[in-house]
Design a protein around this motif. Structure first.
Motif, PDB file in Angstrom:
ATOM      1  N   GLN A 246       0.824  -1.207   0.000  1.00  0.00           N
ATOM      2  CA  GLN A 246       0.000   0.000   0.000  1.00  0.00           C
ATOM      3  C   GLN A 246       0.858   1.258   0.000  1.00  0.00           C
ATOM      4  O   GLN A 246       0.628   2.197  -0.776  1.00  0.00           O
ATOM      5  CB  GLN A 246      -0.919  -0.023   1.221  1.00  0.00           C
ATOM      6  CG  GLN A 246      -2.087   0.943   1.171  1.00  0.00           C
ATOM      7  CD  GLN A 246      -3.054   0.720   2.320  1.00  0.00           C
ATOM      8  OE1 GLN A 246      -2.804  -0.090   3.214  1.00  0.00           O
ATOM      9  NE2 GLN A 246      -4.162   1.446   2.290  1.00  0.00           N
ATOM     10  N   LEU A 247       1.865   1.286   0.875  1.00  0.00           N
ATOM     11  CA  LEU A 247       2.738   2.463   0.950  1.00  0.00           C
ATOM     12  C   LEU A 247       3.587   2.605  -0.310  1.00  0.00           C
ATOM     13  O   LEU A 247       3.815   3.714  -0.795  1.00  0.00           O
ATOM     14  CB  LEU A 247       3.639   2.372   2.178  1.00  0.00           C
ATOM     15  CG  LEU A 247       2.970   2.660   3.527  1.00  0.00           C
ATOM     16  CD1 LEU A 247       3.925   2.375   4.672  1.00  0.00           C
ATOM     17  CD2 LEU A 247       2.497   4.113   3.590  1.00  0.00           C
ATOM     18  N   SER A 248       4.067   1.489  -0.832  1.00  0.00           N
ATOM     19  CA  SER A 248       4.874   1.542  -2.053  1.00  0.00           C
ATOM     20  C   SER A 248       4.086   2.168  -3.193  1.00  0.00           C
ATOM     21  O   SER A 248       4.618   2.976  -3.974  1.00  0.00           O
ATOM     22  CB  SER A 248       5.340   0.136  -2.443  1.00  0.00           C
ATOM     23  OG  SER A 248       6.168  -0.420  -1.454  1.00  0.00           O
ATOM     24  N   SER A 249       2.806   1.797  -3.281  1.00  0.00           N
ATOM     25  CA  SER A 249       1.956   2.339  -4.341  1.00  0.00           C
ATOM     26  C   SER A 249       1.661   3.819  -4.110  1.00  0.00           C
ATOM     27  O   SER A 249       1.775   4.639  -5.030  1.00  0.00           O
ATOM     28  CB  SER A 249       0.659   1.546  -4.407  1.00  0.00           C
ATOM     29  OG  SER A 249      -0.234   2.100  -5.346  1.00  0.00           O
ATOM     30  N   ASP A 250       1.308   4.182  -2.878  1.00  0.00           N
ATOM     31  CA  ASP A 250       0.897   5.557  -2.589  1.00  0.00           C
ATOM     32  C   ASP A 250       2.063   6.535  -2.599  1.00  0.00           C
ATOM     33  O   ASP A 250       1.880   7.725  -2.885  1.00  0.00           O
ATOM     34  CB  ASP A 250       0.193   5.621  -1.232  1.00  0.00           C
ATOM     35  CG  ASP A 250      -1.162   4.915  -1.255  1.00  0.00           C
ATOM     36  OD1 ASP A 250      -1.650   4.630  -2.372  1.00  0.00           O
ATOM     37  OD2 ASP A 250      -1.711   4.650  -0.169  1.00  0.00           O
ATOM     38  N   LEU A 251       3.264   6.045  -2.276  1.00  0.00           N
ATOM     39  CA  LEU A 251       4.421   6.940  -2.195  1.00  0.00           C
ATOM     40  C   LEU A 251       5.286   6.906  -3.450  1.00  0.00           C
ATOM     41  O   LEU A 251       6.318   7.571  -3.507  1.00  0.00           O
ATOM     42  CB  LEU A 251       5.288   6.576  -0.977  1.00  0.00           C
ATOM     43  CG  LEU A 251       4.603   6.657   0.391  1.00  0.00           C
ATOM     44  CD1 LEU A 251       5.563   6.206   1.485  1.00  0.00           C
ATOM     45  CD2 LEU A 251       4.114   8.076   0.673  1.00  0.00           C
ATOM     46  N   ALA A 252       4.853   6.145  -4.431  1.00  0.00           N
ATOM     47  CA  ALA A 252       5.664   5.987  -5.647  1.00  0.00           C
ATOM     48  C   ALA A 252       5.844   7.297  -6.391  1.00  0.00           C
ATOM     49  O   ALA A 252       6.870   7.522  -7.050  1.00  0.00           O
ATOM     50  CB  ALA A 252       5.020   4.948  -6.569  1.00  0.00           C
ATOM     51  N   THR A 253       4.865   8.199  -6.289  1.00  0.00           N
ATOM     52  CA  THR A 253       4.948   9.465  -7.038  1.00  0.00           C
ATOM     53  C   THR A 253       5.405  10.627  -6.163  1.00  0.00           C
ATOM     54  O   THR A 253       5.338  11.771  -6.581  1.00  0.00           O
ATOM     55  CB  THR A 253       3.561   9.803  -7.618  1.00  0.00           C
ATOM     56  OG1 THR A 253       2.594   9.884  -6.552  1.00  0.00           O
ATOM     57  CG2 THR A 253       3.129   8.739  -8.614  1.00  0.00           C
ATOM     58  N   SER A 254       5.845  10.321  -4.944  1.00  0.00           N
ATOM     59  CA  SER A 254       6.275  11.399  -4.039  1.00  0.00           C
ATOM     60  C   SER A 254       7.551  12.039  -4.551  1.00  0.00           C
ATOM     61  O   SER A 254       8.350  11.427  -5.266  1.00  0.00           O
ATOM     62  CB  SER A 254       6.497  10.851  -2.629  1.00  0.00           C
ATOM     63  OG  SER A 254       7.522   9.871  -2.630  1.00  0.00           O
ATOM     64  N   SER A 255       7.748  13.272  -4.178  1.00  0.00           N
ATOM     65  CA  SER A 255       8.952  14.000  -4.582  1.00  0.00           C
ATOM     66  C   SER A 255       9.488  14.768  -3.376  1.00  0.00           C
ATOM     67  O   SER A 255       8.762  15.594  -2.808  1.00  0.00           O
ATOM     68  CB  SER A 255       8.639  14.968  -5.721  1.00  0.00           C
ATOM     69  OG  SER A 255       9.804  15.660  -6.116  1.00  0.00           O
ATOM     70  N   PRO A 256      10.733  14.527  -2.930  1.00  0.00           N
ATOM     71  CA  PRO A 256      11.660  13.544  -3.508  1.00  0.00           C
ATOM     72  C   PRO A 256      11.235  12.107  -3.222  1.00  0.00           C
ATOM     73  O   PRO A 256      10.355  11.863  -2.412  1.00  0.00           O
ATOM     74  CB  PRO A 256      12.983  13.877  -2.806  1.00  0.00           C
ATOM     75  CG  PRO A 256      12.561  14.467  -1.507  1.00  0.00           C
ATOM     76  CD  PRO A 256      11.303  15.243  -1.787  1.00  0.00           C
ATOM     77  N   ALA A 257      11.901  11.184  -3.883  1.00  0.00           N
ATOM     78  CA  ALA A 257      11.521   9.779  -3.791  1.00  0.00           C
ATOM     79  C   ALA A 257      11.724   9.251  -2.371  1.00  0.00           C
ATOM     80  O   ALA A 257      12.684   9.617  -1.681  1.00  0.00           O
ATOM     81  CB  ALA A 257      12.337   8.954  -4.778  1.00  0.00           C
ATOM     82  N   ILE A 258      10.807   8.415  -1.928  1.00  0.00           N
ATOM     83  CA  ILE A 258      10.878   7.791  -0.607  1.00  0.00           C
ATOM     84  C   ILE A 258      11.133   6.301  -0.787  1.00  0.00           C
ATOM     85  O   ILE A 258      10.423   5.631  -1.539  1.00  0.00           O
ATOM     86  CB  ILE A 258       9.575   8.009   0.180  1.00  0.00           C
ATOM     87  CG1 ILE A 258       9.298   9.497   0.365  1.00  0.00           C
ATOM     88  CG2 ILE A 258       9.632   7.308   1.533  1.00  0.00           C
ATOM     89  CD1 ILE A 258       7.975   9.789   1.054  1.00  0.00           C
ATOM     90  N   SER A 259      12.145   5.795  -0.122  1.00  0.00           N
ATOM     91  CA  SER A 259      12.469   4.371  -0.190  1.00  0.00           C
ATOM     92  C   SER A 259      11.584   3.612   0.798  1.00  0.00           C
ATOM     93  O   SER A 259      11.613   3.895   1.998  1.00  0.00           O
ATOM     94  CB  SER A 259      13.946   4.133   0.152  1.00  0.00           C
ATOM     95  OG  SER A 259      14.797   4.828  -0.739  1.00  0.00           O
ATOM     96  N   VAL A 260      10.794   2.684   0.302  1.00  0.00           N
ATOM     97  CA  VAL A 260       9.929   1.857   1.142  1.00  0.00           C
ATOM     98  C   VAL A 260      10.514   0.455   1.162  1.00  0.00           C
ATOM     99  O   VAL A 260      10.575  -0.219   0.130  1.00  0.00           O
ATOM    100  CB  VAL A 260       8.484   1.836   0.620  1.00  0.00           C
ATOM    101  CG1 VAL A 260       7.593   1.017   1.552  1.00  0.00           C
ATOM    102  CG2 VAL A 260       7.945   3.254   0.484  1.00  0.00           C
ATOM    103  N   VAL A 261      10.965   0.022   2.350  1.00  0.00           N
ATOM    104  CA  VAL A 261      11.688  -1.244   2.481  1.00  0.00           C
ATOM    105  C   VAL A 261      10.898  -2.200   3.356  1.00  0.00           C
ATOM    106  O   VAL A 261      10.459  -1.839   4.452  1.00  0.00           O
ATOM    107  CB  VAL A 261      13.086  -1.008   3.097  1.00  0.00           C
ATOM    108  CG1 VAL A 261      13.853  -2.325   3.209  1.00  0.00           C
ATOM    109  CG2 VAL A 261      13.871   0.013   2.276  1.00  0.00           C
ATOM    110  N   LYS A 262      10.715  -3.437   2.890  1.00  0.00           N
ATOM    111  CA  LYS A 262       9.999  -4.456   3.664  1.00  0.00           C
ATOM    112  C   LYS A 262      10.992  -5.271   4.480  1.00  0.00           C
ATOM    113  O   LYS A 262      12.010  -5.741   3.970  1.00  0.00           O
ATOM    114  CB  LYS A 262       9.209  -5.365   2.716  1.00  0.00           C
ATOM    115  CG  LYS A 262       8.432  -6.468   3.431  1.00  0.00           C
ATOM    116  CD  LYS A 262       7.564  -7.253   2.475  1.00  0.00           C
ATOM    117  CE  LYS A 262       8.400  -8.027   1.476  1.00  0.00           C
ATOM    118  NZ  LYS A 262       7.582  -8.903   0.620  1.00  0.00           N
ATOM    119  N   LEU A 263      10.683  -5.430   5.786  1.00  0.00           N
ATOM    120  CA  LEU A 263      11.513  -6.225   6.674  1.00  0.00           C
ATOM    121  C   LEU A 263      10.652  -7.270   7.371  1.00  0.00           C
ATOM    122  O   LEU A 263       9.492  -7.006   7.709  1.00  0.00           O
ATOM    123  CB  LEU A 263      12.190  -5.340   7.728  1.00  0.00           C
ATOM    124  CG  LEU A 263      13.216  -4.328   7.227  1.00  0.00           C
ATOM    125  CD1 LEU A 263      13.671  -3.436   8.371  1.00  0.00           C
ATOM    126  CD2 LEU A 263      14.409  -5.031   6.593  1.00  0.00           C
TER     127      LEU A 263
END
Length: 338
Positions: free
Chosen positions: A176-193
């Motif tokens: 969900q976050l990867s999809s919603d933040l994909a167009t953010s500027s500057p880019a946000i790295s979403v990492v799954k742990l």
């Protein structure tokens, strides 16, 4: 643990680059469901950073438990020494705002307001020193990730201008976050742990007990080495306020399509001191009531007894002497100390 070390390596490279370019280091927000190990991961990554001679800021937005001070707070502090297993975070002068609730959903507007206050303060702090700015910050969040909880997470990420989001133990939240933040500027790295194998699921009763322990540790210390003072306050000498005290009609009582116009940030003075019994009060730095939502708190007192006949209340304070201020913020949760 290998994945945690890999995350640290990436953050370390970003800090070094930020110091070279004289800009702010990585703001890392750790998100995930309840009992996923977010707080533990936060401590691990902060300790790694400190051992590399950085001084990252810790931001604790988990108002249900509270790792910097008592529950019900949004707080931040600069961590300069490794976190002790027994003593916890070495906190000297934290920045603390008191929400007075242990559930973000009880007053979302207040939660968002306080997050923005902390973000502004940390932005000013980063401008004082290049090494401090490059150290970045580590943000621990609540375990509420569904519905309005997800909206609060998005608000937190935006307010703190996060550039790294670590998602612990939830594939759905990561997607969900990867999809919603994909167009953010500057880019946000979403990492799954992955969730740590040592995580233990806690019951509601265990969480309530943990809150009680956190309040006790504030006054007595983790090893019971502190000696708090019990003192009597005249009710006429203090003013106690509660945030969001305005009347709010339930949705069922409103016309179809209408919403309540009650101000969730309205300050209401507490007129019945008896309701303060066994609650934690924040002692505000605010000089006047209208600044209560803008000012941080100096510390806390615990209401042990209220005597209306004498016009006084007995409180437990961290030290003897007069309080730093006469304006107090009331919490809406009770703790029964032994």
């Amino acid at each position: 643990m290998q994945s945690y070390v890999n995350v640290h390596d990436v953050l370390e490279a970003r800090r070094q680059q930020a110091l070279t370019e004289q800009r702010r280091g990585p703001t890392t927000v750790i998100v995930g469901p309840t009992d996923a190990g977010k707080s533990t991961l936060c401590k691990i990554l902060i300790n790694y950073a400190i051992r590399c001679r950085w001084t990252p800021a810790l931001v604790d937005l988990d108002i249900g438990q509270g790792s910097i001070t008592v529950p019900g707070c949004i707080a931040a502090t600069s961590v300069e020494a490794p976190i002790d297993v027994e003593e916890g975070f070495p906190v000297d002068a934290p920045l603390v705002y008191y929400a007075g609730t242990v559930a973000g959903g009880e007053n979302m507007a207040l939660y968002q307001h306080l997050v923005e206050r902390v973000a502004d303060a940390l932005e000013r702090r980063a401008g004082t020193d290049a090494k401090v700015a490059a150290s970045g910050m580590m943000v621990n969040t609540m375990g509420w990730i569904e519905g309005d909880g997800y909206s609060l997470l998005r608000h937190t990420i935006a307010s703190l201008a996060a550039d790294v989001v670590l998602v612990v133990g939830s594939d759905r939240l990561h997607s969900q976050l990867s999809s919603d933040l994909a167009t953010s500027s500057p880019a946000i790295s979403v990492v799954k742990l992955a969730k740590s194998g040592g995580v233990v699921t806690r019951t509601r009763e265990l969480r309530q007990e943990a809150r009680k322990v956190r309040v006790e540790e504030y006054f007595y210390g983790p090893t019971r080495s502190l000696a708090p003072a019990s003192q009597t306050l005249k009710l006429e000498g203090v003013e106690v306020y509660r945030v969001g005290g305005g009347p709010k009609a339930p949705p069922s009582a409103l016309p179809i399509g209408a919403t309540s116009v009650a101000d969730p940030l309205k300050l209401a003075r507490v007129t019945n001191p008896q309701e303060l019994l066994y609650t934690v009060l924040g002692v505000s730095h605010a000089p006047t009531p209208d600044l209560l939502l803008s000012a941080s708190v100096a510390g806390f007192v615990y209401v042990q007894d209220v005597d209306l006949a004498k016009g006084s209340m007995s409180v437990l304070a961290p030290r003897p002497g007069p309080l730093p201020g006469s304006l107090l913020l009331a919490g809406n949760f009770k703790v029964y100390l032994d």
